[in-house]
Design a protein around this motif. Structure first.
Motif, PDB file in Angstrom:
ATOM      1  N   TYR A  36     -38.912   3.574  44.277  1.00 27.19           N
ATOM      2  CA  TYR A  36     -38.630   2.653  43.234  1.00 27.19           C
ATOM      3  C   TYR A  36     -39.047   1.239  43.636  1.00 27.19           C
ATOM      4  O   TYR A  36     -38.920   0.987  44.912  1.00 27.19           O
ATOM      5  CB  TYR A  36     -37.041   2.388  42.821  1.00 27.19           C
ATOM      6  N   GLY A  43     -34.099  -5.200  37.922  1.00 27.15           N
ATOM      7  CA  GLY A  43     -33.587  -3.724  38.421  1.00 27.15           C
ATOM      8  C   GLY A  43     -34.666  -3.044  39.247  1.00 27.15           C
ATOM      9  O   GLY A  43     -35.813  -3.303  38.851  1.00 27.15           O
TER      10      GLY A  43
ATOM     11  N   LYS B   9     -25.719 -11.344  32.302  1.00 26.36           N
ATOM     12  CA  LYS B   9     -26.631 -11.367  33.192  1.00 26.36           C
ATOM     13  C   LYS B   9     -26.067 -12.216  34.549  1.00 26.36           C
ATOM     14  O   LYS B   9     -26.050 -11.423  35.722  1.00 26.36           O
ATOM     15  CB  LYS B   9     -27.834 -12.290  32.971  1.00 26.36           C
ATOM     16  N   THR B  31     -26.888  11.089  30.555  1.00 26.57           N
ATOM     17  CA  THR B  31     -26.067  10.616  31.881  1.00 26.57           C
ATOM     18  C   THR B  31     -26.379   9.157  32.129  1.00 26.57           C
ATOM     19  O   THR B  31     -27.495   8.526  31.922  1.00 26.57           O
ATOM     20  CB  THR B  31     -26.578  11.491  32.965  1.00 26.57           C
ATOM     21  N   TYR B  33     -24.975   5.782  34.678  1.00 31.60           N
ATOM     22  CA  TYR B  33     -24.435   5.504  36.214  1.00 31.60           C
ATOM     23  C   TYR B  33     -24.161   3.947  36.240  1.00 31.60           C
ATOM     24  O   TYR B  33     -25.036   3.043  35.578  1.00 31.60           O
ATOM     25  CB  TYR B  33     -25.493   5.837  37.021  1.00 31.60           C
ATOM     26  N   TYR B  35     -24.238   1.182  39.888  1.00 31.70           N
ATOM     27  CA  TYR B  35     -24.715   1.144  41.052  1.00 31.70           C
ATOM     28  C   TYR B  35     -24.235  -0.412  41.486  1.00 31.70           C
ATOM     29  O   TYR B  35     -24.204  -1.208  40.784  1.00 31.70           O
ATOM     30  CB  TYR B  35     -26.195   1.168  41.399  1.00 31.70           C
ATOM     31  N   GLN B  37     -25.247  -3.425  44.319  1.00 36.32           N
ATOM     32  CA  GLN B  37     -26.276  -3.803  45.263  1.00 36.32           C
ATOM     33  C   GLN B  37     -25.638  -4.806  45.964  1.00 36.32           C
ATOM     34  O   GLN B  37     -25.397  -6.282  45.489  1.00 36.32           O
ATOM     35  CB  GLN B  37     -27.584  -4.267  44.516  1.00 36.32           C
ATOM     36  N   LEU B  43     -28.222  -0.634  47.710  1.00 40.15           N
ATOM     37  CA  LEU B  43     -27.766   0.066  46.316  1.00 40.15           C
ATOM     38  C   LEU B  43     -27.012   1.270  46.655  1.00 40.15           C
ATOM     39  O   LEU B  43     -27.201   2.080  47.405  1.00 40.15           O
ATOM     40  CB  LEU B  43     -29.096   0.421  45.751  1.00 40.15           C
ATOM     41  N   PHE B  90     -25.687  -2.503  38.712  1.00 34.20           N
ATOM     42  CA  PHE B  90     -26.672  -2.384  37.983  1.00 34.20           C
ATOM     43  C   PHE B  90     -26.227  -0.902  37.174  1.00 34.20           C
ATOM     44  O   PHE B  90     -25.728  -0.279  37.763  1.00 34.20           O
ATOM     45  CB  PHE B  90     -28.094  -1.948  38.655  1.00 34.20           C
ATOM     46  N   PRO B  99     -36.034  10.837  36.384  1.00 42.07           N
ATOM     47  CA  PRO B  99     -36.040   9.650  37.257  1.00 42.07           C
ATOM     48  C   PRO B  99     -34.859   8.834  36.187  1.00 42.07           C
ATOM     49  O   PRO B  99     -34.795   8.771  35.137  1.00 42.07           O
ATOM     50  CB  PRO B  99     -37.337   9.151  36.863  1.00 42.07           C
ATOM     51  N   GLN B 100     -34.219   7.756  36.926  1.00 38.32           N
ATOM     52  CA  GLN B 100     -33.302   7.054  36.416  1.00 38.32           C
ATOM     53  C   GLN B 100     -33.781   5.762  35.916  1.00 38.32           C
ATOM     54  O   GLN B 100     -34.800   5.322  36.932  1.00 38.32           O
ATOM     55  CB  GLN B 100     -31.968   6.699  37.022  1.00 38.32           C
ATOM     56  N   HIS B 101     -33.579   5.184  34.745  1.00 35.41           N
ATOM     57  CA  HIS B 101     -34.191   4.023  34.428  1.00 35.41           C
ATOM     58  C   HIS B 101     -32.812   2.740  34.344  1.00 35.41           C
ATOM     59  O   HIS B 101     -31.713   2.942  34.160  1.00 35.41           O
ATOM     60  CB  HIS B 101     -34.335   3.892  33.079  1.00 35.41           C
ATOM     61  N   PHE B 102     -33.255   1.867  35.012  1.00 36.35           N
ATOM     62  CA  PHE B 102     -32.243   0.780  35.462  1.00 36.35           C
ATOM     63  C   PHE B 102     -32.324  -0.425  34.565  1.00 36.35           C
ATOM     64  O   PHE B 102     -33.410  -1.121  34.079  1.00 36.35           O
ATOM     65  CB  PHE B 102     -32.484   0.145  36.969  1.00 36.35           C
ATOM     66  N   GLY B 103     -30.966  -1.134  34.171  1.00 37.07           N
ATOM     67  CA  GLY B 103     -31.101  -2.442  33.764  1.00 37.07           C
ATOM     68  C   GLY B 103     -31.424  -3.684  34.516  1.00 37.07           C
ATOM     69  O   GLY B 103     -31.778  -3.142  35.857  1.00 37.07           O
ATOM     70  N   ASP B 104     -31.494  -4.704  34.247  1.00 33.08           N
ATOM     71  CA  ASP B 104     -31.885  -5.793  35.302  1.00 33.08           C
ATOM     72  C   ASP B 104     -30.580  -6.448  35.869  1.00 33.08           C
ATOM     73  O   ASP B 104     -30.894  -7.357  36.637  1.00 33.08           O
ATOM     74  CB  ASP B 104     -32.409  -7.057  34.264  1.00 33.08           C
TER      75      ASP B 104
END
Lengths: 114, 111
Positions: A36, A43, B9, B31, B33, B35, B37, B43, B90, B99-104
């Motif tokens: 990543y 993110g 945010k 699914t 998640y 996390y 940081q 993370l 996150f 693969p996981q897609h993350f928010g900001d």
């Protein structure tokens, strides 16, 4: 303790050079790895992944190499550009029993200088 | 057309308060998640949830609880906030084993 880690916390390269970011893992049963990129205030963004039945996988300007014998993973970025400056993380997918959660390494900060 | 969106945010609040962070994904993933940081950019998984099962990292205090009103949302509730809860949180989503897609992220600051 952590099972995924990085050798270098920071890496500075000149624009146009190739970059190599390394990662070690300790769980020999791990079978799915992901790289990543995280830019400031954003993110983690998926770059490339590799499963344990492969040794190498290529994307656009990026290549991931997996050496299962020594439990080592690397990300190669060709012709590094200023936009590549970010923190890079390797992660191992912990599998179904852990809800497919990711175990992240500490991260490497890549700085591209003109 | 943001894939994984989190609100707010930024969240600044006092110790002892209860707060929530919202997360929505429009990718049709099964699914989701959460996390955390920390200040050193490390993370760490907190929760993994699909419509069948919640998997909790045993190191997460029970003051933290995820709530899923539907498949597209996984909100994070935090009770009795402590100074050590200051971090960036996150949300992510994926299909199983992909693969996981993350928010900001949501930057939580405890005063």
């Amino acid at each position: 303790g952590e099972s995924v880690g990085l050798h270098l916390p920071t890496l500075s390269v000149q624009e146009g050079d190739n970059s190599i970011i390394n990662c070690a893992y300790s769980n020999s049963a791990s079978d799915y790895f992901i790289w990543y990129k995280q830019e400031s205030g954003k993110g983690p963004q998926f770059i490339i992944d590799i499963r344990s039945n492969m040794d190498k996988r290529q994307g656009q300007r990026v290549t991931v190499l997996l050496n299962k014998t020594v439990k080592h993973l690397s990300l190669q970025i060709a012709a590094t550009q200023p936009g590549d400056s970010a923190v890079y993380f390797c992660a191992e997918n912990l599998g179904e029993n852990s809800g497919y959660a990711l175990n992240f390494g500490k991260g490497t900060s890549l700085l591209v200088t003109p | 057309d943001t894939a994984v969106s989190q609100t707010p945010k930024y969240l600044v609040t006092q110790m002892g308060n209860d707060k929530s962070i919202k997360c929505e994904q429009n990718l049709g993933h099964d699914t989701m998640y959460w996390y955390k940081q920390d200040s050193k950019k490390f993370l760490k998984i907190m929760f993994s949830y699909n419509n069948k099962e919640l998997i909790i990292n045993e190191t997460v205090p029970n003051r933290f609880s995820p709530k899923s009103p539907d498949k597209a949302h996984l909100n994070l509730h935090i009770n009795s906030l402590e100074l050590g809860d200051s971090a960036v949180y996150f949300c992510a989503s994926s299909r199983e084993g992909e693969p996981q897609h993350f928010g900001d992220g949501t930057r939580l600051s405890i005063l």
